[in-house]
Design a protein around this motif. Structure first.
Motif, short mmCIF file in Angstrom:
data_model
loop_
_atom_site.label_atom_id
_atom_site.label_comp_id
_atom_site.label_asym_id
_atom_site.label_seq_id
_atom_site.Cartn_x
_atom_site.Cartn_y
_atom_site.Cartn_z
N PHE A 19 11.10 60.49 -40.83
CA PHE A 19 10.09 60.02 -40.54
C PHE A 19 9.21 58.49 -40.24
N GLU A 20 8.57 58.28 -39.83
CA GLU A 20 8.00 56.98 -39.62
C GLU A 20 7.36 56.38 -40.40
N ALA A 21 7.33 54.93 -40.68
CA ALA A 21 6.48 54.51 -42.29
C ALA A 21 4.89 55.28 -41.60
N THR A 22 4.13 55.53 -43.03
CA THR A 22 2.93 55.58 -43.06
C THR A 22 2.23 54.42 -42.85
N PRO A 23 1.08 54.55 -41.74
CA PRO A 23 0.02 53.75 -41.61
C PRO A 23 -0.41 52.70 -42.64
N LEU A 24 -0.32 51.13 -42.73
CA LEU A 24 -0.87 50.39 -43.67
C LEU A 24 -2.20 49.74 -42.93
N GLN A 25 -3.67 50.52 -43.18
CA GLN A 25 -4.70 50.20 -42.44
C GLN A 25 -5.26 49.86 -43.11
N ARG A 26 -6.67 48.66 -42.32
CA ARG A 26 -7.66 47.96 -43.25
C ARG A 26 -8.40 48.36 -42.81
N ASN A 27 -9.43 48.74 -44.15
CA ASN A 27 -11.07 49.29 -43.47
C ASN A 27 -11.85 48.47 -43.79
N ASP A 28 -12.69 48.68 -42.95
CA ASP A 28 -13.76 47.52 -42.72
C ASP A 28 -15.23 47.76 -43.36
N HIS A 29 -15.17 49.17 -43.55
CA HIS A 29 -15.85 50.21 -44.33
C HIS A 29 -15.81 49.50 -46.37
N LEU A 30 -14.94 49.12 -45.80
CA LEU A 30 -14.97 49.03 -48.09
C LEU A 30 -14.99 47.85 -47.87
N SER A 31 -14.06 46.87 -47.11
CA SER A 31 -13.51 45.23 -46.73
C SER A 31 -14.91 45.40 -47.21
N GLN A 32 -16.54 45.47 -46.32
CA GLN A 32 -17.25 44.68 -46.34
C GLN A 32 -18.45 44.70 -47.03
N LYS A 33 -18.26 46.32 -47.84
CA LYS A 33 -19.12 46.92 -49.07
C LYS A 33 -18.81 45.58 -50.07
N TYR A 34 -17.42 45.55 -50.18
CA TYR A 34 -17.11 44.49 -52.06
C TYR A 34 -16.76 43.14 -51.67
N ASP A 35 -16.92 42.91 -50.31
CA ASP A 35 -16.32 41.32 -49.92
C ASP A 35 -15.00 41.00 -50.01
N ALA A 36 -14.43 42.03 -49.40
CA ALA A 36 -12.98 41.65 -50.11
C ALA A 36 -12.11 41.79 -48.64
N ASP A 37 -10.33 41.45 -48.67
CA ASP A 37 -9.88 41.94 -47.65
C ASP A 37 -9.00 43.72 -48.51
N ILE A 38 -9.86 44.75 -48.05
CA ILE A 38 -8.93 45.94 -48.59
C ILE A 38 -8.71 47.41 -47.49
#
Length: 415
Positions: A19-38
């Protein structure tokens, strides 16, 4: 370059046949909530909806390289490991015998059989996993089959390290922090084994379910310890004893960096990810996201990777998850009310309820020759403080009550 790093990269390359590599996805909701790059490493999007396929495939491949005539493999599992082994058996065209407890939900049995595509036999035996495991190992000894451990095997650990290889390639740099769920320790051993050698700058936090803290127990004792009991709700990480091999790779961990997630709080996280993000996570798969509020001050402005380890969630469990989440959040309570056996008493009680209070359970048995009757009542509300108001009214009206929401024995028996 260390041997483990080169072996991990080779194992990752071999996985591309599957199988192909599983995605690494930036999550805007969590990033905004915790002021981080999640970022979320979406192991819930693998072909079997968990990372377990990586370890099962790698261990089977490596063993067959050493023993090319071996065509019979065995595992004991009621969940993700069974599905990973079945998928690998289909790929290699070998036979697998998968032992599962008699109590395994039919959905998991069916999915394992589908992934195996005729290459696996499922044996249901034992009411408890220890009985199932003993039967699997006895079968191996009798038939000369090879047992595939779910986590306590160097080749399984090597397979799980591919998660780290992929995330470094996908992110293009080392994250500041990686948050890892821990059950038997296979995933945590593989990921940290690779990253500590490939980029020592990465920091880590580890998450265990509160009712299955086998890593904490091992770190405190200086060796793996068997927990006297385990809460099985977070079934993908509810392990009574850390592996010997995994402990050797994790004994450097500061116990202060291991966080414990209450099972009911995990339910809130699961619902939040489902309702806000449309992401289906099993309880173990939500652990890394669940502890973000505890780490909020530490992760501000940093790049954080959460490993969402699995998404094998049976939606028949959704009412239970909602129930647990409401109770943990203080939005639902159960109590036994002693109600006067007189006309109008029920009307008086109902008048005490606020506009946001909703009766979800009501059982009343009127008994003759008694002044009071007992009512089992469940109430949902929109704000936890509404219960403070209700209980104050009950006290003022001299309606005796007992809150049984957190009484494990009573609530399990009555609710």
């Amino acid at each position: 370059m260390s041997t483990f790093v080169s072996d991990a990269r080779a194992a990752t390359a071999a996985l591309r046949d599957l199988f192909e590599a599983t995605p690494l996805q930036r999550n805007d909701h969590l990033s905004q909530k915790y002021d981080a790059d999640i970022w979320l490493k979406r192991e819930d999007l693998s072909p079997v909806r968990s990372y377990k396929l990586r370890g099962a495939f790698t261990a089977m491949r490596k063993y067959r390289e050493r023993h090319p005539d071996q065509v019979q493999f065995v595992c004991a599992s009621a969940g993700n490991h069974a599905q990973g082994v079945a998928f690998a058996c289909r790929h290699f065209g070998v036979m697998g015998t998968i032992f599962m407890p008699v109590t395994t939900p039919q959905q998991k049995i069916d999915k394992t059989r589908i992934f195996g595509a005729g290459q696996v036999e499922i044996v249901l035996t034992g009411d408890y996993f220890d009985q199932t495991l003993a039967a699997a190992k006895a079968f191996c000894a009798e038939k000369g089959a090879h047992f595939l451990s779910p986590f306590d095997d160097p080749d399984v650990i090597l397979g799980q390290s591919s998660v780290a290889v992929e995330l470094l390639q996908q992110l293009g740099k080392a994250p500041d922090l990686v948050i890892l769920p821990v059950g038997g320790g296979g995933l945590a051993s593989g990921v940290t084994g690779y990253l500590r050698a490939a980029d020592p700058s990465v920091d880590y936090r580890f998450v265990e379910p509160l009712g299955g803290a086998s890593l904490v127990a091992a770190l405190r004792a200086g060796h793996p310890e068997t927990l006297p009991q385990v809460n099985s709700f977070v079934d993908g990480a509810a392990v009574a004893r850390l592996g010997d091999n995994t402990y050797q790779m994790l004994d450097w961990i500061d116990p202060a960096h291991v966080l414990l997630a209450p099972e009911d709080r995990v339910c809130i996280t699961m619902l939040d990810m489902l309702n806000v993000e449309g992401i289906v996570l099993e309880p173990a798969g939500a652990l890394s996201v669940d502890v973000l509020p505890e780490l909020a001050a530490q992760i501000r402005g940093k790049t954080v990777v959460c490993i969402t380890s699995g998404g094998n969630f049976d939606f028949e469990r959704l009412p239970e998850v909602k129930e647990r989440a409401q109770r943990f959040g203080g939005l639902k309570k159960y109590f036994i009310l002693r109600m006067p056996q007189r006309p109008g008493a029920l009307r008086d009680f109902l008048a005490m309820l606020g506009p946001d209070d909703d009766i979800a359970r009501f059982e009343y048995l009127k008994k003759s020759a008694r002044n009071f009757g007992s009512v089992l009542i469940g109430i949902e509300t929109k704000r936890p403080e509404n219960f403070t108001t209700l209980f104050a009214k009950l006290d003022q009206a001299a309606f005796p009550y007992r809150d049984i929401t957190n009484d494990g024995i009573l609530s399990e028996f009555l609710i």
